[in-house]
Design an enzyme around this catalytic site. Structure first.
Site, PDB file in Angstrom:
ATOM      1  N   LYS A  29      36.136  39.866 -24.402  1.00  0.00           N
ATOM      2  CA  LYS A  29      36.652  38.589 -24.926  1.00  0.00           C
ATOM      3  C   LYS A  29      35.535  37.842 -25.660  1.00  0.00           C
ATOM      4  O   LYS A  29      35.692  37.403 -26.780  1.00  0.00           O
ATOM      5  CB  LYS A  29      37.215  37.752 -23.765  1.00  0.00           C
ATOM      6  CG  LYS A  29      37.773  36.426 -24.184  1.00  0.00           C
ATOM      7  CD  LYS A  29      38.412  35.696 -23.013  1.00  0.00           C
ATOM      8  CE  LYS A  29      38.754  34.263 -23.427  1.00  0.00           C
ATOM      9  NZ  LYS A  29      39.329  33.480 -22.336  1.00  0.00           N
TER      10      LYS A  29
ATOM     11  N   GLU B 273      26.800  44.088 -19.766  1.00  0.00           N
ATOM     12  CA  GLU B 273      27.225  45.436 -19.373  1.00  0.00           C
ATOM     13  C   GLU B 273      27.906  46.138 -20.542  1.00  0.00           C
ATOM     14  O   GLU B 273      27.609  47.285 -20.868  1.00  0.00           O
ATOM     15  CB  GLU B 273      28.215  45.368 -18.192  1.00  0.00           C
ATOM     16  CG  GLU B 273      27.619  44.960 -16.870  1.00  0.00           C
ATOM     17  CD  GLU B 273      27.623  43.449 -16.659  1.00  0.00           C
ATOM     18  OE1 GLU B 273      27.682  42.686 -17.657  1.00  0.00           O
ATOM     19  OE2 GLU B 273      27.543  43.037 -15.491  1.00  0.00           O
TER      20      GLU B 273
ATOM     21  N   GLY C 111      40.456  36.290 -19.352  1.00  0.00           N
ATOM     22  CA  GLY C 111      40.143  37.724 -19.336  1.00  0.00           C
ATOM     23  C   GLY C 111      41.008  38.499 -18.345  1.00  0.00           C
ATOM     24  O   GLY C 111      41.528  39.568 -18.641  1.00  0.00           O
ATOM     25  N   ARG C 112      41.196  37.933 -17.155  1.00  0.00           N
ATOM     26  CA  ARG C 112      41.951  38.643 -16.113  1.00  0.00           C
ATOM     27  C   ARG C 112      43.457  38.593 -16.339  1.00  0.00           C
ATOM     28  O   ARG C 112      44.224  39.121 -15.540  1.00  0.00           O
ATOM     29  CB  ARG C 112      41.578  38.079 -14.730  1.00  0.00           C
ATOM     30  CG  ARG C 112      41.653  36.574 -14.625  1.00  0.00           C
ATOM     31  CD  ARG C 112      40.973  36.059 -13.364  1.00  0.00           C
ATOM     32  NE  ARG C 112      40.956  34.597 -13.265  1.00  0.00           N
ATOM     33  CZ  ARG C 112      40.019  33.819 -13.787  1.00  0.00           C
ATOM     34  NH1 ARG C 112      39.010  34.353 -14.458  1.00  0.00           N
ATOM     35  NH2 ARG C 112      40.069  32.502 -13.635  1.00  0.00           N
TER      36      ARG C 112
ATOM     37  N   GLU D 259      39.055  35.802  -8.610  1.00  0.00           N
ATOM     38  CA  GLU D 259      38.318  35.076  -9.647  1.00  0.00           C
ATOM     39  C   GLU D 259      39.097  33.804 -10.011  1.00  0.00           C
ATOM     40  O   GLU D 259      38.512  32.802 -10.404  1.00  0.00           O
ATOM     41  CB  GLU D 259      38.097  35.969 -10.875  1.00  0.00           C
ATOM     42  CG  GLU D 259      36.991  35.450 -11.776  1.00  0.00           C
ATOM     43  CD  GLU D 259      36.605  36.414 -12.885  1.00  0.00           C
ATOM     44  OE1 GLU D 259      37.391  36.566 -13.834  1.00  0.00           O
ATOM     45  OE2 GLU D 259      35.513  37.009 -12.815  1.00  0.00           O
TER      46      GLU D 259
ATOM     47  N   HIS E  90      46.069  56.310   7.393  1.00  0.00           N
ATOM     48  CA  HIS E  90      45.127  57.166   8.121  1.00  0.00           C
ATOM     49  C   HIS E  90      43.710  56.612   8.070  1.00  0.00           C
ATOM     50  O   HIS E  90      42.757  57.336   8.339  1.00  0.00           O
ATOM     51  CB  HIS E  90      45.184  58.589   7.552  1.00  0.00           C
ATOM     52  CG  HIS E  90      46.515  59.231   7.804  1.00  0.00           C
ATOM     53  ND1 HIS E  90      46.797  59.922   8.953  1.00  0.00           N
ATOM     54  CD2 HIS E  90      47.659  59.219   7.080  1.00  0.00           C
ATOM     55  CE1 HIS E  90      48.049  60.343   8.920  1.00  0.00           C
ATOM     56  NE2 HIS E  90      48.600  59.923   7.788  1.00  0.00           N
TER      57      HIS E  90
ATOM     58  N   LYS F  46      24.531  36.128 -13.562  1.00  0.00           N
ATOM     59  CA  LYS F  46      24.284  36.803 -14.847  1.00  0.00           C
ATOM     60  C   LYS F  46      22.976  36.317 -15.453  1.00  0.00           C
ATOM     61  O   LYS F  46      22.149  37.106 -15.922  1.00  0.00           O
ATOM     62  CB  LYS F  46      25.410  36.464 -15.850  1.00  0.00           C
ATOM     63  CG  LYS F  46      26.746  37.085 -15.569  1.00  0.00           C
ATOM     64  CD  LYS F  46      27.679  36.746 -16.735  1.00  0.00           C
ATOM     65  CE  LYS F  46      29.126  36.999 -16.411  1.00  0.00           C
ATOM     66  NZ  LYS F  46      30.042  36.480 -17.414  1.00  0.00           N
TER      67      LYS F  46
HETATM   68  O1  F6P Z   1      32.677  38.286 -14.726  1.00  0.00           O
HETATM   69  C1  F6P Z   1      33.136  37.199 -15.441  1.00  0.00           C
HETATM   70  C2  F6P Z   1      33.918  37.568 -16.658  1.00  0.00           C
HETATM   71  O2  F6P Z   1      33.768  36.523 -17.537  1.00  0.00           O
HETATM   72  C3  F6P Z   1      35.386  37.841 -16.367  1.00  0.00           C
HETATM   73  O3  F6P Z   1      36.124  36.688 -16.241  1.00  0.00           O
HETATM   74  C4  F6P Z   1      35.761  38.651 -17.547  1.00  0.00           C
HETATM   75  O4  F6P Z   1      36.986  39.308 -17.375  1.00  0.00           O
HETATM   76  C5  F6P Z   1      34.561  39.572 -17.637  1.00  0.00           C
HETATM   77  O5  F6P Z   1      33.471  38.761 -17.285  1.00  0.00           O
HETATM   78  C6  F6P Z   1      34.338  40.217 -18.967  1.00  0.00           C
HETATM   79  O6  F6P Z   1      34.164  39.266 -19.980  1.00  0.00           O
HETATM   80  P1  F6P Z   1      34.285  39.678 -21.487  1.00  0.00           P
HETATM   81  O7  F6P Z   1      35.659  40.173 -21.732  1.00  0.00           O
HETATM   82  O8  F6P Z   1      33.983  38.430 -22.264  1.00  0.00           O
HETATM   83  O9  F6P Z   1      33.266  40.747 -21.762  1.00  0.00           O
END
Ligand code: F6P
Length: 545
Positions: free
Chosen positions: A206, A212, A267-268, A353, A384, A508
């Protein structure tokens, strides 16, 4: 804004809890033969049996009064209208708009939201058709056979969960892989065995600023360029999904190959829009749109059904009942479908979240216990593993059981069809959890006296059972929308902003600050605290630095 726990409705529930807590589901069922028929509701092809709850008509009446006190009706209207209910970020919350039909009308902040949404869906569909038909080729002219989605959190969990859930509908020979973790093992493992000439990477973020994702995307780009020997290959093998065109361009992806969305989609809550591109490539635009129609059907139910027949409202309020009045610490989600094996992980981000907050939307502290802890595994694997604790442990763990009537495929066994056996397990578990087995019943079976207490099944363990005709794109959409709205109902009762996530930011920033101390040739000059400093020292020693 007032504290909900100070309201007369909250006090009435607390009193009612004292009266009801000692009652057993066996008694509630014995007193009320119509209970199972009455405590059930259908919506968007989902059937919910909520009769196995430690609740009576009075409980529901009091919970509905609490919803009224919290202004749930006005909040639902405000969300669907596009009011800025995400107060800390001053944003509308409009994931429902991602699944509005083309002829719907919604203008928010002066923008025609429906035409924006359908323009992106059409662009995704056109691109998917080209990739799926082989018209879009890689740099060397070969068709794409594997899609690698690089994203994390909402830019990973949704498409990854739905891709697995709808694997039976992937009909164009395109498989998807999902890279999320900054652990180098993730990207290395997912690149293994891939043919670079036939691989398409989707960089999904987003913000397009997530460490990452950008790190993994750079590794993937290098891997591709090394293999194909030309920087120009990138434009045929990389596309982006983001709200930030500038950053996409800065990364080197042509914005013609970018699929957008908007700051009013959290995002979620985003995999039913452009973040779902990997899913659309696998199952095709038609199936994707069927999924959107399932989402929309549940949205409409939530928006319009009276609260006493409103599935997300009932499930949300019952969640509050256990979380805040019984003090339940967690809620298990137990899909009796191997295809839904990522569903609990997906729900963890969606719910935790969203509702893991300790201040209200107005900034005042929350007094109630917020944020249900979701966890789970598909049945029968969970049976199980951890069901022992659900049946005989000292904790109360309310659980949602999700089952499907028709399998995609079935096999015979000595005991009958495998799918019938799966369903028999689901039904047996919810019945055993509710009604248990008494010491008298166990003794009557001839169990030695000293073993009887070990075998007693206390029962009185509450469950929802959601029964669905079949796992299809549409029912998956309805199921996800159901949980999105449960989160909303609970967040509204607690009075929190369910749509920001400030709590993930500090870690972060600190990780970025700490990274140089791990890698530099110099001993660490500083660390945020003594424990971290010592761990940095030891890590460097282990790495030979
Ligand atoms: O971990 C926080 C967060 O902002 C989430 O809300 C989001 O889904 C994720 O990181 C990834 O964010 P982005 O889509 O901006 O890379």
């Amino acid at each position: 804004m007032t504290d909900i726990t100070e309201s007369p409705e909250w006090s009435a529930l607390a009193e009612h809890h004292t009266a009801l807590a000692g009652r057993h589901l066996r008694e509630l069922f014995a007193e009320d033969p119509e209970r199972a028929e009455r405590m059930a509701v259908s919506a968007a092809d989902l059937y919910l049996d909520y009769s196995k709850h430690r609740a009576t008509g009075e409980t529901l009446r009091l919970l509905l009064a609490l919803a009224e006190r919290a202004g749930l009706r006005e909040r639902i209207d405000a969300m669907f209208r596009g009011d800025h209910i995400n107060v800390s970020e001053d944003r509308a919350v409009l994931h429902e708009a991602l699944r509005l039909p083309r002829d719907a009308r919604l203008t928010v902040d002066g923008q025609d939201v429906v035409s924006d949404v359908h323009a992106v869906l059409d662009k995704m569909s056109g691109f998917s058709d080209r990739v799926r038909s082989g018209e879009w080729t890689g740099f060397t002219g070969k068709p794409i056979t594997t899609v690698v989605n690089i994203g994390i959190g909402g830019s990973d969990l949704g498409p990854a969960m739905a891709y697995e859930a709808l694997a039976d509908y992937a009909d164009a020979g395109i498989t998807a892989r999902f890279v999320s973790n900054i652990d180098p093992a993730d990207i290395s493992g997912k690149l293994k065995g891939l043919d670079p000439e036939q691989t398409l990477f989707i960089v999904a973020s987003k913000t397009f600023g997530t460490l990452e994702t950008l790190t993994n995307a750079k590794v993937a780009r290098q891997w591709l360029v090394d293999a194909l020997g030309d920087e120009k290959a990138v434009s045929r093998h990389f596309v982006a999904v983001s709200t930030n065109a500038q950053r996409v361009a800065d990364f080197g992806i042509d914005t013609d190959n970018m699929f957008g969305f908007w700051d009013w989609v959290g995002g979620r809550y985003s995999y039913d829009g452009a973040i779902g591109l990997s899913l659309m490539l696998a199952v095709g635009p038609e199936r994707f749109r069927e999924m959107l129609s399932g989402f929309h059907a549940m949205d409409e139910h939530f928006r319009t059904a009276p609260f006493e027949q409103n599935m997300p409202v009932l499930m949300g309020l019952l969640g509050i009942w256990y979380n805040d009045f019984f003090g339940a610490q967690t809620r298990a989600v137990l899909p009796y479908s191997q295809r839904l094996h990522r569903f609990p992980a997906y729900l963890q981000q969606l719910t935790m979240e969203s509702n893991g907050k300790s201040v209200r939307a107005d900034g005042a502290p929350v007094v109630a216990q917020t944020g249900e802890i979701f966890w789970g595994e598909p049945g029968t694997n969970g049976q199980h593993a951890f069901y022992q604790l659900l049946h005989q442990g000292t904790r109360l763990v309310p659980a949602d059981f999700i089952g499907f009537a028709q399998p995609f495929e079935d096999h015979d066994s000595d005991e009958g069809g495998m799918h019938d056996l799966l369903t028999a397990n689901l039904l047996a578990q919810t019945s055993a959890l509710a009604f248990g087995k008494t010491a008298e019943e166990i003794a009557a079976e001839g169990t030695p006296a000293e073993v009887v207490s070990h075998k007693v099944m206390p029962g009185n363990r509450p469950t929802n059972t959601i029964l669905v005709p079949k796992l299809t794109p549409a029912t998956l959409g309805a199921l996800v929308a159901l949980y999105e709205h449960i989160v909303f109902v609970e967040g509204t009762i607690w009075g929190i902003d369910s749509f920001d996530q400030w709590g993930v930011e500090l870690g972060k920033v600190m990780a970025k600050d700490l990274a140089p101390a791990l890698t530099s040739a110099e001993p660490p000059a500083d660390a945020p605290d003594a424990s971290t400093k010592e761990l940095v020292r030891r890590y460097r020693e282990l790495r030979g630095r």
